[in-house]
Design a protein around this motif. Structure first.
Motif, PDB file in Angstrom:
ATOM      1  N   ASP A  69       0.844  -1.205   0.000  1.00 53.61           N
ATOM      2  CA  ASP A  69       0.000   0.000   0.000  1.00 53.61           C
ATOM      3  C   ASP A  69       0.875   1.251   0.000  1.00 53.61           C
ATOM      4  OD1 ASP A  69      -2.601  -1.348   0.332  1.00 53.61           O
ATOM      5  OD2 ASP A  69      -1.719  -1.994   2.230  1.00 53.61           O
ATOM      6  N   ARG A  70       1.958   1.163   0.749  1.00 56.37           N
ATOM      7  CA  ARG A  70       2.907   2.284   0.845  1.00 56.37           C
ATOM      8  C   ARG A  70       4.319   1.743   0.674  1.00 56.37           C
ATOM      9  NH1 ARG A  70      -0.158   5.849   4.215  1.00 56.37           N
ATOM     10  NH2 ARG A  70      -2.210   5.771   3.250  1.00 56.37           N
ATOM     11  N   VAL A  71       5.177   2.575   0.120  1.00 57.66           N
ATOM     12  CA  VAL A  71       6.580   2.178  -0.064  1.00 57.66           C
ATOM     13  C   VAL A  71       7.474   3.310   0.465  1.00 57.66           C
ATOM     14  CG1 VAL A  71       8.401   1.648  -1.745  1.00 57.66           C
ATOM     15  CG2 VAL A  71       6.097   0.732  -2.077  1.00 57.66           C
ATOM     16  N   ILE A  72       8.503   2.928   1.217  1.00 52.74           N
ATOM     17  CA  ILE A  72       9.510   3.899   1.672  1.00 52.74           C
ATOM     18  C   ILE A  72      10.841   3.506   1.044  1.00 52.74           C
ATOM     19  CG2 ILE A  72      10.594   5.027   3.651  1.00 52.74           C
ATOM     20  CD1 ILE A  72       8.290   3.978   5.400  1.00 52.74           C
ATOM     21  N   VAL A  73      11.418   4.423   0.288  1.00 51.10           N
ATOM     22  CA  VAL A  73      12.688   4.147  -0.397  1.00 51.10           C
ATOM     23  C   VAL A  73      13.838   4.688   0.454  1.00 51.10           C
ATOM     24  CG1 VAL A  73      14.052   4.543  -2.485  1.00 51.10           C
ATOM     25  CG2 VAL A  73      11.577   4.229  -2.663  1.00 51.10           C
ATOM     26  N   THR A  74      14.733   3.783   0.854  1.00 48.97           N
ATOM     27  CA  THR A  74      15.878   4.177   1.680  1.00 48.97           C
ATOM     28  C   THR A  74      17.138   3.481   1.165  1.00 48.97           C
ATOM     29  OG1 THR A  74      15.578   2.355   3.250  1.00 48.97           O
ATOM     30  CG2 THR A  74      14.345   4.351   3.702  1.00 48.97           C
ATOM     31  N   THR A  75      17.345   3.583  -0.144  1.00 53.39           N
ATOM     32  CA  THR A  75      18.431   2.811  -0.772  1.00 53.39           C
ATOM     33  C   THR A  75      19.806   3.469  -0.646  1.00 53.39           C
ATOM     34  OG1 THR A  75      17.629   3.788  -2.833  1.00 53.39           O
ATOM     35  CG2 THR A  75      17.037   1.502  -2.413  1.00 53.39           C
ATOM     36  N   PRO A  84       2.100   9.728  -5.080  1.00 51.77           N
ATOM     37  CA  PRO A  84       1.507   9.579  -3.744  1.00 51.77           C
ATOM     38  C   PRO A  84       1.617   8.145  -3.220  1.00 51.77           C
ATOM     39  CG  PRO A  84       0.073  10.848  -5.179  1.00 51.77           C
ATOM     40  CD  PRO A  84       1.157  10.297  -6.050  1.00 51.77           C
ATOM     41  N   GLY A  85       1.918   8.040  -1.930  1.00 57.05           N
ATOM     42  CA  GLY A  85       2.073   6.717  -1.323  1.00 57.05           C
ATOM     43  C   GLY A  85       3.513   6.235  -1.301  1.00 57.05           C
ATOM     44  N   LEU A  86       4.386   6.967  -1.990  1.00 58.35           N
ATOM     45  CA  LEU A  86       5.819   6.642  -2.014  1.00 58.35           C
ATOM     46  C   LEU A  86       6.545   7.672  -1.148  1.00 58.35           C
ATOM     47  CD1 LEU A  86       7.930   4.760  -3.544  1.00 58.35           C
ATOM     48  CD2 LEU A  86       8.299   6.719  -5.027  1.00 58.35           C
ATOM     49  N   PHE A  87       7.423   7.186  -0.271  1.00 61.32           N
ATOM     50  CA  PHE A  87       8.132   8.060   0.670  1.00 61.32           C
ATOM     51  C   PHE A  87       9.635   7.841   0.546  1.00 61.32           C
ATOM     52  CE2 PHE A  87       3.913   7.198   2.121  1.00 61.32           C
ATOM     53  CZ  PHE A  87       3.465   8.352   2.754  1.00 61.32           C
ATOM     54  N   PHE A  88      10.390   8.815   1.032  1.00 58.38           N
ATOM     55  CA  PHE A  88      11.854   8.702   0.969  1.00 58.38           C
ATOM     56  C   PHE A  88      12.468   8.978   2.335  1.00 58.38           C
ATOM     57  CE2 PHE A  88      10.633   9.968  -3.351  1.00 58.38           C
ATOM     58  CZ  PHE A  88      11.288   8.997  -4.090  1.00 58.38           C
ATOM     59  N   ALA A  89      13.620   8.362   2.579  1.00 58.99           N
ATOM     60  CA  ALA A  89      14.387   8.672   3.784  1.00 58.99           C
ATOM     61  C   ALA A  89      15.863   8.416   3.513  1.00 58.99           C
ATOM     62  CB  ALA A  89      13.916   7.828   4.968  1.00 58.99           C
ATOM     63  N   GLY A  90      16.699   9.232   4.131  1.00 64.07           N
ATOM     64  CA  GLY A  90      18.144   9.022   4.036  1.00 64.07           C
ATOM     65  C   GLY A  90      18.777   9.600   2.796  1.00 64.07           C
ATOM     66  N   GLU A  91      19.915   9.026   2.465  1.00 63.31           N
ATOM     67  CA  GLU A  91      20.793   9.622   1.476  1.00 63.31           C
ATOM     68  C   GLU A  91      20.377   9.403   0.021  1.00 63.31           C
ATOM     69  OE1 GLU A  91      25.341   9.523   0.536  1.00 63.31           O
ATOM     70  OE2 GLU A  91      24.963   8.667   2.511  1.00 63.31           O
ATOM     71  N   VAL A  92      19.289   8.655  -0.219  1.00 63.66           N
ATOM     72  CA  VAL A  92      18.764   8.528  -1.584  1.00 63.66           C
ATOM     73  C   VAL A  92      18.265   9.892  -2.058  1.00 63.66           C
ATOM     74  CG1 VAL A  92      16.390   7.899  -0.919  1.00 63.66           C
ATOM     75  CG2 VAL A  92      17.325   7.100  -3.106  1.00 63.66           C
ATOM     76  N   MET A  93      17.965  10.771  -1.088  1.00 62.18           N
ATOM     77  CA  MET A  93      17.582  12.153  -1.412  1.00 62.18           C
ATOM     78  C   MET A  93      18.843  12.993  -1.573  1.00 62.18           C
ATOM     79  SD  MET A  93      14.396  12.772   1.207  1.00 62.18           S
ATOM     80  CE  MET A  93      15.184  12.332   2.731  1.00 62.18           C
ATOM     81  N   ASP A  94      18.706  14.164  -2.141  1.00 57.90           N
ATOM     82  CA  ASP A  94      19.854  15.060  -2.334  1.00 57.90           C
ATOM     83  C   ASP A  94      20.187  15.763  -1.010  1.00 57.90           C
ATOM     84  OD1 ASP A  94      21.886  16.492  -3.543  1.00 57.90           O
ATOM     85  OD2 ASP A  94      20.560  18.108  -4.214  1.00 57.90           O
ATOM     86  N   ILE A  95      20.624  14.936  -0.059  1.00 61.44           N
ATOM     87  CA  ILE A  95      21.004  15.409   1.280  1.00 61.44           C
ATOM     88  C   ILE A  95      22.329  14.765   1.638  1.00 61.44           C
ATOM     89  CG2 ILE A  95      20.506  15.105   3.760  1.00 61.44           C
ATOM     90  CD1 ILE A  95      17.552  15.339   3.129  1.00 61.44           C
TER      91      ILE A  95
END
Length: 409
Positions: free
Chosen positions: A156-162, A367-378
């Motif tokens: 239902d939801r996915v969090i991407v933390t690759t 919608p329904g997809l979330f991100f955390a950590g360094e996969v983002m431009d952080i």
């Protein structure tokens, strides 16, 4: 509700734990592409794991991120360094803060952190699946279908933390579902100086140094370590983070200027040397090192300026004095490449933060997809900041993904 977390590292575990704690009824699964969970946590900080930094003011904390500062400043209002300290301590992990504000487990062993996370995952009945390399993610009428090499999962939801990806190819699957990707380049690396004889002094440390890239205003400060390949230590790593894009454009070929005496300016240094000449003029320069630097470096800098080690302080001429002063506060070295710690690599780049809601870490494109950590431009400088960004974004992503229904943008 089925929540799948893609990536079994620091951000992934924290997102999964946060999701399950905020919604105990949810079925939470972590998919990790390698055979081991929390691999980067294991080797981080030389196997000691610098979990966070004792910068408890959120604004000051956010200033340690070359990319993501404004984004994280808002996120730290929800979960910051003091939140993480409390989180670990309430789960029985004793911590120690060092003079440079770095916080480590009291055990000085990263396994303590891994054991804590694995124990929480078991307690909360989080499903752990290793050796699951995600190749594609497709939105469906009910949520998402995740295609791995041998298996498919529905969520239902996915969090991407690759985590950070060294190449664009590792991020194509996120671009395919509409996200802007900032091309990744290395951050946090050491400088190679194959032509510089200072490498013969490998192992020496100057506790307080300042380093600049010639022609740039960027500054790295703190301990500087001379290595057999060039220079390392927090001052260099900091400069590599702030200058990640500039250095990539220069193909890691540039000159750096080192102030071996930290903040000292020329006038102050002249006065200091004048005092030494007055009080100890008859002493040999090589035998009287008046500065906070190792004697081997002091002698090296004298020889670099063709000052004989037998010369006495009161015999130093004006021309030689000017050269020495310039070397102490503006010493130039040529950089011809970098060394990245492959297992501990940090990258600048990833999913563009403009595609992500800072309140929820949810994708604005999907919608329904979330991100955390360094996969983002952080990315942060060295000192526990990259882990803190993982905990903060993981906490928010997990909480948001677990809430029902999907939050409107």
């Amino acid at each position: 509700m089925k929540i799948i977390v893609i990536g079994g590292g620091a951000a992934g575990f924290f997102a999964a734990i946060s999701a399950k704690e905020h919604n105990p009824e949810a079925e939470v699964t972590i998919l990790e592409k390698t055979s081991k969970f929390l691999g980067k946590v294991k080797i981080s900080g030389g196997g000691r794991c610098n979990v966070t930094n004792a910068t408890f003011n959120s604004r000051l904390l956010s200033e340690n991120y070359p990319r993501g500062e404004k984004f994280l400043r808002k996120a730290f209002e929800v979960f910051n360094a003091s939140s993480m300290v409390e989180w670990l301590e309430t789960r029985g992990v004793a911590l120690k803060t060092y003079h440079d504000n770095c916080i480590f487990p009291l055990s000085n062993d990263s396994q303590t952190i891994i054991d804590c996370f694995m124990s929480e995952a078991r307690r909360l009945h989080i499903n752990l699946h290793s050796s699951q390399s995600v190749e594609e993610i497709k939105p469906t009428a009910k949520g998402f279908r995740i295609h791995c090499r041998d298996t498919e999962y529905d969520a239902d939801r996915v969090i991407v933390t690759t985590g950070g990806q060294p190449k664009m190819s590792g991020l194509h699957w996120l671009a395919d579902i509409g996200h802007e990707i900032i091309p990744p380049v290395p951050s946090l690396f050491t400088f190679n100086m194959p032509q510089e004889p200072i490498r013969d002094l490998m192992g020496i440390v100057v506790e307080k140094a300042r380093v600049r890239i010639e022609g740039q205003k960027l500054l790295g400060q703190g301990p500087l370590l001379v290595t057999h390949w060039g220079m390392s230590g927090p001052a260099i790593l900091q400069l590599s983070a702030w200058g990640a894009r500039i250095l990539a454009e220069k193909e890691y070929r540039c000159a750096i200027l080192v102030n071996w005496l930290d903040e000292i300016k020329e006038e102050e240094l002249r006065a200091q040397i004048s005092q030494v000449m007055k009080e100890h003029g008859a002493k040999m320069m090589a035998n009287l090192n008046p500065f906070a630097m190792p004697n081997r470096l002091w002698v090296y800098l004298l020889e670099k300026n063709e000052i004989k080690t037998s010369l006495r302080w009161n015999e130093l001429g004006g021309k030689a004095l000017n050269k020495l002063i310039n070397t102490l506060i503006n010493d130039r070295y040529v950089v011809q490449g970098k060394t990245t710690f492959k297992e501990e690599f940090v990258t600048a780049g990833g999913v563009d933060l403009q595609d992500i809601s800072v309140q929820t870490m949810e994708s604005k494109k999907c919608p329904g997809l979330f991100f955390a950590g360094e996969v983002m431009d952080i990315d942060g400088i060295t000192g526990g900041f990259n882990f803190q960004a993982a905990w903060t974004t993981g906490f928010i992503a997990g909480k948001s993904a677990a809430s029902s229904p999907a939050s409107p943008e």
